[in-house]
Write a protein that holds these residues in place. Structure first.
Motif, mmCIF file in Angstrom:
data_model
loop_
_atom_site.group_PDB
_atom_site.id
_atom_site.type_symbol
_atom_site.label_atom_id
_atom_site.label_comp_id
_atom_site.label_asym_id
_atom_site.label_seq_id
_atom_site.Cartn_x
_atom_site.Cartn_y
_atom_site.Cartn_z
ATOM 1 N N VAL A 285 0.854 -1.193 0.000
ATOM 2 C CA VAL A 285 0.000 0.000 0.000
ATOM 3 C C VAL A 285 0.890 1.244 0.000
ATOM 4 O O VAL A 285 0.690 2.179 -0.784
ATOM 5 N N SER A 286 1.918 1.226 0.858
ATOM 6 C CA SER A 286 2.763 2.415 0.957
ATOM 7 C C SER A 286 3.533 2.636 -0.343
ATOM 8 O O SER A 286 3.678 3.753 -0.815
ATOM 9 N N GLU A 287 4.011 1.533 -0.948
ATOM 10 C CA GLU A 287 4.759 1.673 -2.194
ATOM 11 C C GLU A 287 3.844 2.193 -3.304
ATOM 12 O O GLU A 287 4.219 3.070 -4.084
ATOM 13 N N TYR A 288 2.640 1.664 -3.341
ATOM 14 C CA TYR A 288 1.701 2.095 -4.386
ATOM 15 C C TYR A 288 1.314 3.562 -4.187
ATOM 16 O O TYR A 288 1.174 4.304 -5.149
ATOM 17 N N LEU A 289 1.164 3.963 -2.903
ATOM 18 C CA LEU A 289 0.812 5.368 -2.652
ATOM 19 C C LEU A 289 1.926 6.278 -3.165
ATOM 20 O O LEU A 289 1.683 7.337 -3.720
ATOM 21 N N ARG A 290 3.162 5.811 -2.983
ATOM 22 C CA ARG A 290 4.316 6.578 -3.467
ATOM 23 C C ARG A 290 4.251 6.681 -4.993
ATOM 24 O O ARG A 290 4.425 7.770 -5.554
ATOM 25 N N ILE A 291 3.977 5.566 -5.665
ATOM 26 C CA ILE A 291 3.920 5.598 -7.136
ATOM 27 C C ILE A 291 2.745 6.469 -7.588
ATOM 28 O O ILE A 291 2.860 7.268 -8.516
ATOM 29 N N ILE A 292 1.611 6.316 -6.896
ATOM 30 C CA ILE A 292 0.423 7.119 -7.251
ATOM 31 C C ILE A 292 0.762 8.599 -7.137
ATOM 32 O O ILE A 292 0.424 9.402 -7.998
ATOM 33 N N LYS A 293 1.472 8.946 -6.070
ATOM 34 C CA LYS A 293 1.834 10.350 -5.865
ATOM 35 C C LYS A 293 2.754 10.842 -6.991
ATOM 36 O O LYS A 293 2.655 11.984 -7.426
ATOM 37 N N SER A 294 3.609 9.951 -7.473
ATOM 38 C CA SER A 294 4.557 10.376 -8.520
ATOM 39 C C SER A 294 3.843 10.705 -9.841
ATOM 40 O O SER A 294 4.424 11.272 -10.748
ATOM 41 N N THR A 295 2.569 10.313 -9.961
ATOM 42 C CA THR A 295 1.835 10.615 -11.212
ATOM 43 C C THR A 295 1.036 11.918 -11.104
ATOM 44 O O THR A 295 0.265 12.247 -12.001
ATOM 45 N N GLU A 296 1.241 12.627 -9.999
ATOM 46 C CA GLU A 296 0.404 13.803 -9.719
ATOM 47 C C GLU A 296 0.407 14.815 -10.887
ATOM 48 O O GLU A 296 -0.665 15.241 -11.343
ATOM 49 N N SER A 297 1.617 15.184 -11.364
ATOM 50 C CA SER A 297 1.673 16.214 -12.425
ATOM 51 C C SER A 297 0.960 15.732 -13.684
ATOM 52 O O SER A 297 0.221 16.484 -14.313
ATOM 53 N N THR A 298 1.193 14.468 -14.045
ATOM 54 C CA THR A 298 0.551 13.936 -15.249
ATOM 55 C C THR A 298 -0.961 13.986 -15.097
ATOM 56 O O THR A 298 -1.689 14.377 -16.015
ATOM 57 N N ARG A 299 -1.441 13.599 -13.892
ATOM 58 C CA ARG A 299 -2.899 13.610 -13.676
ATOM 59 C C ARG A 299 -3.441 15.033 -13.738
ATOM 60 O O ARG A 299 -4.492 15.287 -14.316
#
Ligand SMILES: Nc1ncnc2c1ncn2[C@@H]1O[C@H](COP(=O)(O)OP(=O)(O)OP(=O)(O)O)[C@@H](O)[C@H]1O
Length: 539
Positions: A285-299
């Motif tokens: 969950v924590s790793e995925y949250l990190r990856i999800i956060k890294s897509t912020e600008s694209t989103r």
């Protein structure tokens, strides 16, 4: 693009089914822990019957868990498919609705292929995976509490340890993703240049220059990709080390309990196995949250693209039926990017049916006048509009067809290229127009069903231009804008086309990039551009 929007985009009943399947699959930890810790209950006094029942139950429960996991995956894939379809269409429409000066082919392809894929893999999918792992961790956590509340609490507290690296390194990863996305756009732009400008590169023997540029952009892209993977690997290692600590500390305490006779060894095994289904899901969950956060600008980019585009303008832009529109240019001034004016205070009226020739020196702004009339460009001040039977018309672009120097041809049948959205056009009508333009003779009787390749690769430049003219005639366009429109056509065809222009009721506004005194006689008026002014005279 955030969680609330995502929630609105998902059918609730599908999500409910998915949620139930996730709960079913979430018993994985309990079943595994129960099965393996039960092994120590067997001894030389146990019977074969007991062993058989134990194995059958173990297999049965595991099949149920796997069935739930399969249903979960199928539902998740189905929801993802719908989300992908929906967002791809939203983005396609939004890109199409962008103002002409903001349209960038390379950027658009990159958004559709790379950015949306990134969002599918690193946002949509991971949101579902996070939900699943959260459920798995929660169910196993309740089971741990049931086994031994005090040790379970320790496991739970330490299970949060692996989340630390992602919190600390979030920004470090986000910049790597942003750099990769930018490098990718640059790469696509370069490749587009190489293939679209192929013949120019070939003419000047400039392949090594372009290969060098490609090499640079490929190198840059791969370096950014490597940096992104390296950073994820480094943060991943931190997470693994922390997750190992999260097993070891509570295990040490549990073993002290065993030494002191407060806990059975088989309970410790059950605790350890179940805790694995708490720690690794929470670590994921924590790793995925990190990856999800890294897509912020694209989103954010995609969300602002969708929100700021006036897609309805495209979908509800049905043409007003016009009878005899007159073009009115009123106090018009224009300069590119608000810089020095190309023209100022222009006032001109073009009556319906008038045949107008635009002349002027190279760079004086002849093509720009066509762009303004067509509303591809908007005036800095003043207005260009049409009056049709006393009505002022705003969406004038629909009344016009532009015959370009290098027309675009869609990779569809000739019939589809000609009729577009028009309904009820018979092949006879199409044949008649193609015949008048000399196309039927050249392309043959079966031409309507033929597909002439990417951008009409199997057609000559002149044939493509005449097909564009045929299209304007079929669609009964009232105004024809011709940008040296017959430049690719031989003399005989050119005469045929001009005869059609001049006999038609349409208004024809033609830009002559190469001025020729003889041509003037066919026109009613001439617009001459000089010293930032347009003067219109009858011929
Ligand atoms: N997108 C643009 N941004 C900035 N300046 C532009 C743009 N398009 C054209 N220009 C400039 O505006 C001026 C007019 O260009 P335009 O293409 O309308 O001239 P033209 O009279 O049709 O030229 P030619 O006969 O050589 O084709 C030129 O100086 C050109 O450099």
């Amino acid at each position: 693009m955030n969680l609330r929007q995502l929630w609105n985009d998902i059918p609730k009943w599908k999500f409910l089914l998915l949620f139930i399947a996730m709960i079913g699959a979430g018993f994985d930890g309990i079943i595994m822990s129960q099965v393996f810790s039960s092994v120590s209950k067997f001894s030389k006094n146990s019977t074969l019957n007991q062993v058989t029942i134990f194995i059958i139950y173990s297999i049965g429960f595991y099949i149920l868990i796997e069935l739930s996991a399969l249903i979960k995956s199928l539902l998740q894939n189905d929801i993802l498919k719908n989300l992908n379809e929906e967002y791809k269409m939203k983005v396609i429409k939004s890109l199409a609705a962008k103002e002409v000066e903001n349209r960038d082919v390379a950027q658009s392809i990159s958004t559709l292929t790379i950015d949306l894929k990134l969002i599918e893999d690193k946002y949509f999918s991971l949101i579902f995976n996070c939900t699943y792992y959260f459920i798995l961790g929660l169910i196993s956590m309740i089971y741990l509490l049931y086994l031994s509340p005090s040790i379970a609490l320790l496991f739970i507290v330490f299970s949060f340890l692996p989340m630390l690296p992602s919190m600390v390194f979030g920004k470090y990863l986000k910049t790597a993703t942003d750099d990769y996305t930018a490098a990718n756009t640059n790469f696509i732009r370069n490749i587009k240049d190489l293939f679209q400008g192929y013949s120019v590169i070939e003419t000047y023997g400039a392949f090594s220059t372009f290969f060098r540029r490609s090499q640079d952009s490929v190198e840059n892209l791969e370096t950014k990709s490597q940096v992104m993977s390296n950073r994820h690997a480094i943060v991943g290692i931190f997470s693994s080390v922390f997750s190992w600590f999260s097993y070891m500390f509570p295990l040490a305490v549990a073993l002290i309990f065993v030494i002191n006779g407060k806990l059975e060894a088989n309970t410790v095994i059950a605790l350890l196995l179940a805790s694995d289904r708490v720690i690794y899901p929470f670590r994921n969950v924590s790793e995925y949250l990190r990856i999800i956060k890294s897509t912020e600008s694209t989103r954010e980019n995609i969300a602002s693209l969708i929100v700021n585009s006036d897609v309805e303008k495209l979908e509800n832009s049905l043409a007003d039926t016009m009878i005899a529109p007159e073009i009115v240019i009123e106090d018009l001034s224009f300069g590119y990017n608000g810089e020095e004016k190309l023209f100022s205070d222009i006032n001109i009226n073009i009556s319906y049916g008038e045949k107008v020739l635009i002349t002027g020196k190279s760079g004086s702004g002849k093509s720009t006048v066509l762009d303004l009339i067509q509303r591809v460009l908007m005036p800095n001040s003043g207005d260009i509009y049409m009056i049709d039977e006393g009505r002022k018309i705003n969406n004038q672009a629909q009344a016009m067809a532009r015959i370009q120097q290098a027309p675009y041809y869609f990779e569809l049948s000739l019939r589809d290229n000609l009729i577009m959205e028009l309904e009820g056009v018979s092949d006879e009508v199409l044949f008649d127009i193609l015949n008048k333009l000399g196309l039927l003779e050249e392309l043959g009787q079966s031409c309507l069903s033929e597909n002439y390749g990417e951008n009409g690769a199997l057609l000559s430049g002149g044939q493509k231009q005449r097909i564009e003219i045929a299209c304007a005639l079929i669609h009964d366009k009232k105004i024809l804008l011709v940008d040296e429109g017959t430049s690719s056509v031989d003399k005989k065809s050119s005469k045929k086309i001009r005869d059609i222009f001049f006999k038609s009721d349409m208004t024809v506004i033609e830009v002559a990039h190469h001025y020729d005194e003889d041509r003037k006689n066919n026109y009613d008026s001439q617009i001459e551009i000089s010293d930032k002014h347009l003067t219109m005279d009858k011929i």
